[in-house]
Motif scaffolding. Structure first.
Motif, PDB file in Angstrom:
ATOM      1  N   LYS A 267     -82.688 -44.411   4.798  1.00 41.77           N
ATOM      2  CA  LYS A 267     -82.188 -43.726   3.602  1.00 41.77           C
ATOM      3  C   LYS A 267     -81.545 -44.723   2.646  1.00 41.77           C
ATOM      4  O   LYS A 267     -80.785 -45.596   3.065  1.00 41.77           O
ATOM      5  CB  LYS A 267     -81.152 -42.655   3.982  1.00 41.77           C
ATOM      6  CG  LYS A 267     -81.673 -41.576   4.913  1.00 41.77           C
ATOM      7  CD  LYS A 267     -82.658 -40.663   4.219  1.00 41.77           C
ATOM      8  CE  LYS A 267     -83.052 -39.506   5.138  1.00 41.77           C
ATOM      9  NZ  LYS A 267     -84.042 -38.632   4.492  1.00 41.77           N
ATOM     10  N   LYS A 268     -81.818 -44.589   1.357  1.00 45.71           N
ATOM     11  CA  LYS A 268     -81.265 -45.512   0.366  1.00 45.71           C
ATOM     12  C   LYS A 268     -79.932 -45.030  -0.192  1.00 45.71           C
ATOM     13  O   LYS A 268     -79.688 -43.823  -0.312  1.00 45.71           O
ATOM     14  CB  LYS A 268     -82.260 -45.706  -0.784  1.00 45.71           C
ATOM     15  CG  LYS A 268     -83.427 -46.620  -0.441  1.00 45.71           C
ATOM     16  CD  LYS A 268     -84.071 -47.156  -1.705  1.00 45.71           C
ATOM     17  CE  LYS A 268     -85.087 -48.246  -1.355  1.00 45.71           C
ATOM     18  NZ  LYS A 268     -85.601 -48.913  -2.555  1.00 45.71           N
ATOM     19  N   ILE A 269     -79.097 -45.998  -0.556  1.00 44.13           N
ATOM     20  CA  ILE A 269     -77.860 -45.733  -1.280  1.00 44.13           C
ATOM     21  C   ILE A 269     -78.140 -46.049  -2.745  1.00 44.13           C
ATOM     22  O   ILE A 269     -78.617 -47.134  -3.071  1.00 44.13           O
ATOM     23  CB  ILE A 269     -76.707 -46.633  -0.782  1.00 44.13           C
ATOM     24  CG1 ILE A 269     -76.636 -46.642   0.755  1.00 44.13           C
ATOM     25  CG2 ILE A 269     -75.390 -46.213  -1.403  1.00 44.13           C
ATOM     26  CD1 ILE A 269     -76.504 -45.299   1.394  1.00 44.13           C
TER      27      ILE A 269
ATOM     28  N   ASN B 125     -74.359 -42.484  -4.558  1.00 46.51           N
ATOM     29  CA  ASN B 125     -74.969 -41.347  -3.864  1.00 46.51           C
ATOM     30  C   ASN B 125     -75.657 -41.801  -2.577  1.00 46.51           C
ATOM     31  O   ASN B 125     -76.339 -42.827  -2.564  1.00 46.51           O
ATOM     32  CB  ASN B 125     -76.000 -40.659  -4.759  1.00 46.51           C
ATOM     33  CG  ASN B 125     -75.379 -40.098  -6.032  1.00 46.51           C
ATOM     34  OD1 ASN B 125     -74.381 -39.415  -5.979  1.00 46.51           O
ATOM     35  ND2 ASN B 125     -75.967 -40.408  -7.167  1.00 46.51           N
ATOM     36  N   ASP B 126     -75.469 -41.029  -1.516  1.00 41.88           N
ATOM     37  CA  ASP B 126     -76.188 -41.317  -0.274  1.00 41.88           C
ATOM     38  C   ASP B 126     -76.776 -40.025   0.285  1.00 41.88           C
ATOM     39  O   ASP B 126     -76.439 -38.926  -0.166  1.00 41.88           O
ATOM     40  CB  ASP B 126     -75.264 -41.979   0.761  1.00 41.88           C
ATOM     41  CG  ASP B 126     -74.178 -41.054   1.291  1.00 41.88           C
ATOM     42  OD1 ASP B 126     -74.515 -40.018   1.889  1.00 41.88           O
ATOM     43  OD2 ASP B 126     -72.981 -41.360   1.117  1.00 41.88           O
ATOM     44  N   SER B 127     -77.667 -40.160   1.244  1.00 39.21           N
ATOM     45  CA  SER B 127     -78.280 -39.011   1.919  1.00 39.21           C
ATOM     46  C   SER B 127     -77.885 -39.020   3.384  1.00 39.21           C
ATOM     47  O   SER B 127     -78.707 -38.783   4.276  1.00 39.21           O
ATOM     48  CB  SER B 127     -79.805 -39.064   1.773  1.00 39.21           C
ATOM     49  OG  SER B 127     -80.186 -39.095   0.415  1.00 39.21           O
ATOM     50  N   GLY B 128     -76.626 -39.298   3.624  1.00 37.57           N
ATOM     51  CA  GLY B 128     -76.132 -39.436   4.992  1.00 37.57           C
ATOM     52  C   GLY B 128     -75.669 -38.134   5.609  1.00 37.57           C
ATOM     53  O   GLY B 128     -76.093 -37.043   5.208  1.00 37.57           O
ATOM     54  N   ILE B 129     -74.733 -38.252   6.571  1.00 35.71           N
ATOM     55  CA  ILE B 129     -74.322 -37.083   7.355  1.00 35.71           C
ATOM     56  C   ILE B 129     -73.423 -36.139   6.563  1.00 35.71           C
ATOM     57  O   ILE B 129     -73.311 -34.962   6.893  1.00 35.71           O
ATOM     58  CB  ILE B 129     -73.606 -37.508   8.650  1.00 35.71           C
ATOM     59  CG1 ILE B 129     -72.412 -38.400   8.329  1.00 35.71           C
ATOM     60  CG2 ILE B 129     -74.551 -38.226   9.581  1.00 35.71           C
ATOM     61  CD1 ILE B 129     -71.616 -38.813   9.544  1.00 35.71           C
ATOM     62  N   GLY B 130     -72.770 -36.636   5.520  1.00 38.19           N
ATOM     63  CA  GLY B 130     -71.953 -35.783   4.661  1.00 38.19           C
ATOM     64  C   GLY B 130     -70.700 -35.254   5.339  1.00 38.19           C
ATOM     65  O   GLY B 130     -70.435 -35.495   6.514  1.00 38.19           O
TER      66      GLY B 130
END
Length: 363
Positions: A271-273, A290-295
């Motif tokens: 996943k990209k930052i 913005n990230d697409s991590g665990i949140g």
């Protein structure tokens, strides 16, 4: 000599101004708020030695404000004095049982107030001198964050000394790299603790004349980050316009490092930052990370604070959880705006507005 700091919370403007003026004359540094919510906003970036608070106020009353303060580990040892004109049976007893340090009825004599203030601040000073304000949690994460890199350093040195003659150059260099990484982790932990204490003690001076060029600062920080995340350079996508902002380079590098490190740490390698920056208007520069991590859940977002971590065992966190808290407070102290939106298993979006130093186009 530093002045003792007092937070005065009261919705009566005339009384607020009168008490503030009298306490200033007595050589106290006084900040005021007209309700509990405004006081909480102040406490995000300013830590007093004593709080004086009315009970009956709009928006957020004194009792609600006090209950919130009691749940914030970095604030709950600050002496809290209720100030009220309300005449009610057992009101004083109830407030003291709820954890208030004292209770004063209006009207009162200034000598009575200053006498109580002096005694409570004297007690608080003794507490501050004997205990750190940083809440380190019940599971001893602080000791873990000190001992883990320290053991890495000492263990590597011990093996190097023991097997010096039998190790080839490649193995020796690997040990050196391990010692360096452990040392950097330990240094980062200690520097964050020092920064936290300085912020809470109001000993950091934020110079209005500070400035930094944002693109170069980001690129410098990115290089430092990828000394840790070696070979993962493609994980960051960025588009940052040049601009000079009214913000120290040291603090800007700290914020970039902490927020991007968190994004990388809590996102999978595929996943990209995404980091972007552009002028918002003539006064502010906007940064998005913005990230697409665990949140984080909504409940977790509301609990962000010093040393606050979430599901550490599941998420295999490192660090004391200070980075996000410190970044938010440095930004607010420097007259910027910080916001965070996050959803579990979807990712996190951080938006920052920083004041522009000048609007000259640097391209």
């Amino acid at each position: 000599m530093n002045k003792n700091k007092i937070l005065l919370v009261d919705d009566e403007l005339n009384l607020r101004e009168t008490i503030s003026e009298l306490l200033n004359y007595e050589n106290y540094d006084v900040k005021t708020a007209c309700n509990g919510q405004e006081a909480l906003d102040l406490l995000e970036y300013w830590s007093p030695d004593l709080i004086i608070c009315d009970i009956m106020m709009p928006v957020m009353d004194g009792n609600t404000f006090h209950e919130i303060i009691k749940e914030i580990h970095s604030l709950n040892s600050i002496p809290f004095i209720f100030l009220t004109a309300k005449k009610e049976n057992n009101l004083m007893r109830k407030c003291l049982l709820d954890g208030a340090d004292d209770f004063i009825y209006k009207p009162f004599k200034i000598k009575e107030l200053t006498s109580i203030i002096e005694s409570k601040i004297e007690r608080f000073e003794k507490i501050k001198n004997n205990h750190t304000n940083l809440y380190l949690g019940k599971k001893k994460y602080f000791l873990h964050e000190i001992n883990t890199p320290l053991n890495g350093i000492l263990g590597s040195i011990k093996l190097l000394m023991k097997d010096e003659g039998s190790l080839d150059r490649k193995e020796v260099l690997a040990f050196y790299e391990s010692i360096k990484m452990s040392g950097e982790r330990l240094n980062r932990t200690m520097q964050n603790i020092i920064l936290y204490q300085n912020l809470k003690n109001n000993s950091i001076k934020f110079n209005d004349n500070s400035s930094s060029e944002i693109l170069n600062t980001f690129l410098n920080t990115k290089e430092k980050i990828f000394k840790i995340y070696e070979g993962q350079e493609k994980r960051i996508s960025f588009d940052i316009d040049k601009a000079i902002i009214k913000f120290s380079q040291e603090h800007l590098e700290f914020i970039f490092f902490e927020l991007i490190d968190n994004a990388l740490k809590f996102s999978s390698a595929d996943k990209k930052i995404i980091v972007s920056g552009t002028k918002y208007d003539d006064k502010y520069y906007e940064i998005n990370i913005n990230d697409s991590g665990i949140g984080l859940s909504e409940e977790e977002l509301n609990k962000i604070g010093a040393s606050q971590q979430f599901n550490r065992e599941e998420r295999e966190q490192q660090g004391l959880g200070l980075g996000l808290f410190l970044s938010k407070n440095i930004i607010r102290e420097s007259k910027g705006v910080f916001s965070i939106i996050s959803k579990e298993n979807e990712g996190t979006a951080i938006k920052i507005f920083l004041p522009l130093y000048k609007t000259t186009n640097l391209d």
